[in-house]
Design a protein around this motif. Structure first.
Motif, PDB file in Angstrom:
ATOM      1  N   UNK A 205       0.835  -1.209   0.000  1.00 11.89           N
ATOM      2  CA  UNK A 205       0.000   0.000   0.000  1.00 11.89           C
ATOM      3  C   UNK A 205       0.867   1.255   0.000  1.00 11.89           C
ATOM      4  N   UNK A 206       1.979   1.215   0.718  1.00 15.32           N
ATOM      5  CA  UNK A 206       2.876   2.367   0.741  1.00 15.32           C
ATOM      6  C   UNK A 206       3.442   2.665  -0.647  1.00 15.32           C
ATOM      7  N   UNK A 207       3.592   1.615  -1.450  1.00 14.78           N
ATOM      8  CA  UNK A 207       4.089   1.797  -2.816  1.00 14.78           C
ATOM      9  C   UNK A 207       2.992   2.271  -3.758  1.00 14.78           C
ATOM     10  N   UNK A 208       1.765   2.406  -3.252  1.00 16.16           N
ATOM     11  CA  UNK A 208       0.667   2.915  -4.065  1.00 16.16           C
ATOM     12  C   UNK A 208       0.005   1.866  -4.931  1.00 16.16           C
ATOM     13  N   UNK A 209       0.204   0.587  -4.613  1.00 20.35           N
ATOM     14  CA  UNK A 209      -0.398  -0.458  -5.430  1.00 20.35           C
ATOM     15  C   UNK A 209      -1.874  -0.629  -5.099  1.00 20.35           C
ATOM     16  N   UNK A 210      -2.609  -1.081  -6.094  1.00 25.94           N
ATOM     17  CA  UNK A 210      -4.049  -1.334  -5.964  1.00 25.94           C
ATOM     18  C   UNK A 210      -4.254  -2.830  -5.758  1.00 25.94           C
ATOM     19  N   UNK A 211      -4.926  -3.190  -4.659  1.00 21.36           N
ATOM     20  CA  UNK A 211      -5.109  -4.599  -4.307  1.00 21.36           C
ATOM     21  C   UNK A 211      -6.183  -5.240  -5.179  1.00 21.36           C
ATOM     22  N   UNK A 212      -5.863  -6.426  -5.705  1.00 20.01           N
ATOM     23  CA  UNK A 212      -6.784  -7.196  -6.536  1.00 20.01           C
ATOM     24  C   UNK A 212      -6.898  -8.598  -5.935  1.00 20.01           C
ATOM     25  N   UNK A 213      -7.793  -8.799  -4.968  1.00 20.80           N
ATOM     26  CA  UNK A 213      -7.874 -10.109  -4.310  1.00 20.80           C
ATOM     27  C   UNK A 213      -8.388 -11.189  -5.250  1.00 20.80           C
ATOM     28  N   UNK A 214      -7.741 -12.350  -5.213  1.00 16.56           N
ATOM     29  CA  UNK A 214      -8.105 -13.488  -6.052  1.00 16.56           C
ATOM     30  C   UNK A 214      -8.339 -14.685  -5.131  1.00 16.56           C
ATOM     31  N   UNK A 215      -9.472 -15.376  -5.256  1.00 15.06           N
ATOM     32  CA  UNK A 215      -9.773 -16.477  -4.334  1.00 15.06           C
ATOM     33  C   UNK A 215      -8.818 -17.648  -4.498  1.00 15.06           C
ATOM     34  N   UNK A 216      -8.653 -18.381  -3.404  1.00 15.84           N
ATOM     35  CA  UNK A 216      -7.819 -19.581  -3.362  1.00 15.84           C
ATOM     36  C   UNK A 216      -8.718 -20.778  -3.086  1.00 15.84           C
ATOM     37  N   UNK A 222      -6.926 -19.091  -7.925  1.00 11.74           N
ATOM     38  CA  UNK A 222      -7.776 -19.345  -9.086  1.00 11.74           C
ATOM     39  C   UNK A 222      -7.379 -18.374 -10.201  1.00 11.74           C
ATOM     40  N   UNK A 223      -6.487 -18.826 -11.057  1.00 15.11           N
ATOM     41  CA  UNK A 223      -5.908 -17.943 -12.075  1.00 15.11           C
ATOM     42  C   UNK A 223      -6.977 -17.430 -13.033  1.00 15.11           C
ATOM     43  N   UNK A 224      -7.880 -18.289 -13.455  1.00 11.84           N
ATOM     44  CA  UNK A 224      -8.921 -17.849 -14.381  1.00 11.84           C
ATOM     45  C   UNK A 224      -9.795 -16.767 -13.762  1.00 11.84           C
ATOM     46  N   UNK A 225     -10.077 -16.912 -12.474  1.00 11.63           N
ATOM     47  CA  UNK A 225     -10.875 -15.894 -11.803  1.00 11.63           C
ATOM     48  C   UNK A 225     -10.101 -14.582 -11.708  1.00 11.63           C
ATOM     49  N   UNK A 226      -8.790 -14.668 -11.486  1.00 12.98           N
ATOM     50  CA  UNK A 226      -7.980 -13.463 -11.461  1.00 12.98           C
ATOM     51  C   UNK A 226      -7.974 -12.749 -12.799  1.00 12.98           C
ATOM     52  N   UNK A 227      -7.866 -13.526 -13.887  1.00 13.89           N
ATOM     53  CA  UNK A 227      -7.887 -12.925 -15.226  1.00 13.89           C
ATOM     54  C   UNK A 227      -9.241 -12.291 -15.504  1.00 13.89           C
ATOM     55  N   UNK A 229     -11.531 -11.159 -13.241  1.00 18.57           N
ATOM     56  CA  UNK A 229     -11.855 -10.021 -12.383  1.00 18.57           C
ATOM     57  C   UNK A 229     -10.862  -8.869 -12.517  1.00 18.57           C
ATOM     58  N   UNK A 230      -9.572  -9.186 -12.739  1.00 15.88           N
ATOM     59  CA  UNK A 230      -8.541  -8.148 -12.702  1.00 15.88           C
ATOM     60  C   UNK A 230      -7.580  -8.310 -13.884  1.00 15.88           C
ATOM     61  N   UNK A 231      -8.066  -8.207 -15.111  1.00 17.55           N
ATOM     62  CA  UNK A 231      -7.191  -8.448 -16.263  1.00 17.55           C
ATOM     63  C   UNK A 231      -6.105  -7.393 -16.447  1.00 17.55           C
ATOM     64  N   UNK A 232      -6.293  -6.205 -15.853  1.00 15.00           N
ATOM     65  CA  UNK A 232      -5.325  -5.130 -16.063  1.00 15.00           C
ATOM     66  C   UNK A 232      -4.264  -5.059 -14.975  1.00 15.00           C
ATOM     67  N   UNK A 233      -4.285  -5.975 -13.996  1.00 19.28           N
ATOM     68  CA  UNK A 233      -3.270  -5.951 -12.944  1.00 19.28           C
ATOM     69  C   UNK A 233      -1.887  -6.172 -13.543  1.00 19.28           C
ATOM     70  N   UNK A 234      -0.890  -5.519 -12.946  1.00 19.06           N
ATOM     71  CA  UNK A 234       0.469  -5.619 -13.494  1.00 19.06           C
ATOM     72  C   UNK A 234       1.329  -6.622 -12.746  1.00 19.06           C
ATOM     73  N   UNK A 235       0.935  -6.968 -11.495  1.00 17.29           N
ATOM     74  CA  UNK A 235       1.736  -7.866 -10.668  1.00 17.29           C
ATOM     75  C   UNK A 235       0.855  -8.979 -10.100  1.00 17.29           C
TER      76      UNK A 235
END
Length: 455
Positions: A205-216, A222-227, A229-235
């Protein structure tokens, strides 16, 4: 209240402004670790805002690891925070006499470390030091340790790399800070396992990142769910060998799916291999880094669990195309681990002591886990099956945050599984470690204390 703005110049929502004020109060020491916050109703009246606004602010800081909820007891500043290193520490504070608290997580078996051998190696290094060892250390870390890590990961984890790809840092939190300094921009999204390790979230958070929670689930993140819900995440930050805290491994199909997505979209995967050495059944799956032909994986390791946390020594293996960016970042955030420590760790690895110590600890932890499982069963608790790691999860039916609060009040360092979640609800449980349970009798004593505390 001064109106705060985001990086694009837009006014922040009121709840985020309040969350930032609370964060600054924690950083400054005005709100000490463990201190209780006013109820959301009281805080809303004091600040002249809706109660939902305060709830949203508290909820965001709970998700980031700054605050923790303890059921009816209220909302508290996380016990694991310290003003010197906000948002990250390996464990809760020890008991007054220096002994680990019962079930305390983040610690290896302190009684099983070969202290006499370590003292001999460090003493030899001291005697061999020249005047040149008194100069400023290398910002990327000592060459001897970087080479030792290269040899270790090549033979133990099938990772082929060169010493210039290895960066030594003062702990896991600083490794993440260095990574963000080298590669991230404020507003970048990062996939986080949900549930997942909460105490690194303030660093991100200090680095200014936006959290994109992905279920386990049972196959890991769950990689498909991450793609979806959050396809634009960089990390992506992931613990694939032994997911923390559920203990599942990321399946091989998901590893390949994650790598393909990262390569196609120029994303970065941060692989936290925090306790892959401690597996009790079968062979572990290879690290994602060993499959990384596209070179999109940053591999993070630490000696806090495999040796001891007072070393405050972690390391990164970065892709070749990132070396220059990390070297530039390291000049601004140089490694602060004393060269004597780094050189001693290098000797410990190079002379074979590290391998022998890991073999010993695998047997030790398997035995101590069994002691605690049996003792918990005698008290009517069950344990979620896991194939490795240095902590376990006890499923509960009641509100786990409330139960954890009762246990902490009784001097037991258990944590609530719900407090490790961000956005996706799931089973409740209590997380605890067994590493410093030295006898079956001690396990039974602690299990009885837990049952008594939860009445």
């Amino acid at each position: 209240m001064r109106q705060e703005k985001d990086s694009s110049g837009h006014a922040l929502p009121r709840y985020q402004q309040i969350a930032r004020q609370l964060t600054q109060a924690i950083l400054s020491g005005e709100l000490a670790p463990g201190s209780r916050l006013p109820s959301s109703r009281t805080m809303a009246l004091e600040m002249g805002v809706a109660r939902a606004t305060i709830e949203n602010a508290y909820g965001e800081l709970v998700a980031q690891g700054w605050l923790e909820r303890r059921g009816q007891a209220g909302t508290f500043v996380s016990q694991t925070l310290s003003p010197a290193q906000p948002g990250f520490t390996a464990s809760v504070a020890p008991a007054g006499n220096g002994e680990p608290l019962p079930f305390q997580m983040g610690l290896p078996a302190l009684d099983a470390f070969p202290r006499a051998l370590w003292s001999r190696l460090m003493g030899r290094r001291l005697r061999l030091q020249t005047r040149f060892d008194l100069a400023a250390p290398q910002s990327e870390g000592e060459t001897a340790l970087r080479q030792a890590i290269v040899d270790y990961v090549r033979f133990s984890r099938s990772i082929d790399c060169q010493p210039e790809q290895v960066f030594i840092t003062a702990g896991y939190g600083m490794a993440m800070t260095l990574t963000m300094r080298a590669l991230a921009q404020p507003g970048d999204g990062i996939w986080l396992e949900d549930p997942g390790f909460p105490f690194i979230r303030p660093v991100l958070a200090q680095a200014g990142l936006r959290f994109c929670p992905v279920p386990v689930d049972g196959d890991g993140m769950n990689v498909r769910e991450g793609i979806r819900q959050h396809p634009d995440a960089r990390f992506v930050l992931i613990t694939p060998a032994h997911q923390s805290p559920l203990g599942v491994a990321l399946s091989l199909p998901r590893r390949r799916e994650l790598l393909d997505w990262a390569a196609l979209n120029a994303r970065w995967i941060i692989e936290d291999d925090y306790d892959s050495e401690f597996r009790y059944q079968g062979r572990p799956l290879p690290p994602v880094k060993s499959l990384d032909a596209p070179q999109r994986v940053i591999y993070a390791g630490s000696f806090s669990k495999s040796l001891f946390p007072a070393l405050r020594t972690a390391w990164l293996v970065v892709p070749p195309q990132c070396v220059a960016a990390f070297q530039a970042a390291a000049k601004q955030l140089p490694c602060t681990v004393p060269p004597l420590y780094q050189q001693t760790i290098a000797d410990f690895i190079r002379e074979g002591h590290f391998w022998r110590h890991l073999r010993k600890m695998r047997h030790c932890y398997g035995q101590r886990r069994q002691w605690l499982e049996s003792a918990l069963a005698e008290q009517g608790f069950s344990v979620t099956p896991q194939q490795g790691g240095i902590q376990l999860v006890v499923p509960v039916e009641r509100e786990d945050s409330e139960l954890a609060g009762k246990a902490v009040a009784a001097g037991l360092a258990v944590q609530a599984l719900s407090d490790w979640r961000i956005a996706h609800p799931g089973e409740k449980g209590l997380i605890m470690s067994f590493t410093n349970i030295a006898t079956p009798e001690q396990a039974r004593k602690q299990a009885r204390a837990l049952r008594e505390a939860l009445k």
